[in-house]
Design an enzyme around this catalytic site. Structure first.
Site, short mmCIF file in Angstrom:
data_model
loop_
_atom_site.label_atom_id
_atom_site.label_comp_id
_atom_site.label_asym_id
_atom_site.label_seq_id
_atom_site.Cartn_x
_atom_site.Cartn_y
_atom_site.Cartn_z
N LEU A 77 9.87 4.81 0.67
CA LEU A 77 8.62 4.56 1.38
C LEU A 77 8.34 3.07 1.30
O LEU A 77 8.48 2.48 0.22
CB LEU A 77 7.44 5.25 0.68
CG LEU A 77 7.43 6.74 0.46
CD1 LEU A 77 6.14 7.10 -0.29
CD2 LEU A 77 7.51 7.48 1.77
N CYS A 78 7.87 2.49 2.38
CA CYS A 78 7.44 1.09 2.34
C CYS A 78 6.15 1.00 1.54
O CYS A 78 5.17 1.67 1.87
CB CYS A 78 7.22 0.55 3.75
SG CYS A 78 6.35 -1.03 3.74
N ILE A 79 6.14 0.16 0.52
CA ILE A 79 4.98 0.10 -0.36
C ILE A 79 3.73 -0.41 0.37
O ILE A 79 2.64 0.14 0.19
CB ILE A 79 5.27 -0.75 -1.62
CG1 ILE A 79 4.07 -0.68 -2.58
CG2 ILE A 79 5.61 -2.19 -1.29
CD1 ILE A 79 4.38 -1.16 -3.97
#
Lengths: 132, 120
Positions: A77-79
């Site tokens: 997941l993109c933070i």
């Protein structure tokens, strides 16, 4: 051939995560491999463990988890996108003092650098876009 | 670091959700990784190139400030679709400077030239 997948949407507002999973299964069946699956934009919501579905619906997050476990594929997941949408692992929940962590452990929260790295190591990068 | 190059297709309007901003963030990280990075603005993405945007009223980042900062990240290859501009009655003179106008055939070539193509 090595593939990396980028997914931009998830249920219920998009079926990009469903299409992506069908493609990922075909990649493996075709004898290829997947370097990484990167959930970006609204697709980070897939990892929200608070989602409750009607009993006759199957969780796309759970299907991805099973697939990833069976084929040793990393789900990222993109933070930055996850923080914007309130999808937090325990470290981020503590860092920002939020009421609870809600991201499912099968999905690892990483930086955008992992997206670039995944694109560099892959022979093909396939994006599953969302209309919204 | 590598022989790859990145082309980012920017297709969303600057304030129609966070798509445009998040796509730009990915492009910036690409450049930080020393990946030669180009941006192609088309469809509603051409609106991102209008200067003097003021998003303070919305309490969010002004997208055009990010666009102006691109040269600091060595992102100097900016392209805009001529047909997308025409369809919106926009002219190159109205856009931020240093953007190259490309027709559909030239866009086809751009996409073919880059080893990695991201859609926003």
């Amino acid at each position: 051939m090595i593939f990396s997948l980028v997914i931009h949407g998830t249920a219920p507002t998009s079926y990009a995560a469903h299409s992506g999973l069908n493609f990922a299964r075909a990649v493996i069946q075709g004898g290829h491999s997947i370097a990484r699956v990167f959930f970006y934009h609204d697709a980070v919501r897939i990892a929200d463990g608070n989602v409750v579905l009607p009993q006759d619906e199957v969780s796309i997050a759970e299907q991805w988890r099973e697939f990833a476990q069976a084929h040793q594929v990393e789900l990222n997941l993109c933070i930055a996108a996850a923080l914007r949408r309130g999808v937090l692992n325990e470290a981020e929940q503590q860092r920002y003092q939020r009421p609870s962590a809600n991201s499912m452990p099968a999905f690892e929260v990483v930086g955008l650098g992992q997206l670039i790295e995944a694109s560099i190591v892959a022979d093909r990068v396939i994006t599953f876009g969302a209309s919204t | 670091m590598n022989d790859k190059s990145l082309l980012m297709l920017m297709r969303h309007a600057p304030y129609a959700g966070a798509r445009a901003t998040e796509a730009l963030e990915a492009a910036l990280v690409g450049a930080v990784f020393d990946l030669p990075t180009s941006l192609l603005f088309r469809d509603d993405g051409v609106w991102q190139l209008l200067p003097n945007q003021q998003a303070d009223a919305l309490g969010i980042r002004t997208h055009s400030n990010l666009i102006s900062a691109l040269p600091q990240y060595d992102i100097t290859n900016l392209y805009v679709c001529s047909e997308s501009l025409a369809a919106r009655h926009l002219h190159q003179d109205q856009l931020t400077q240093g953007v190259t106008l490309v027709n559909p055939a030239e866009q086809q070539a751009l996409i073919a030239q880059h080893s990695i193509v991201f859609n926003d």
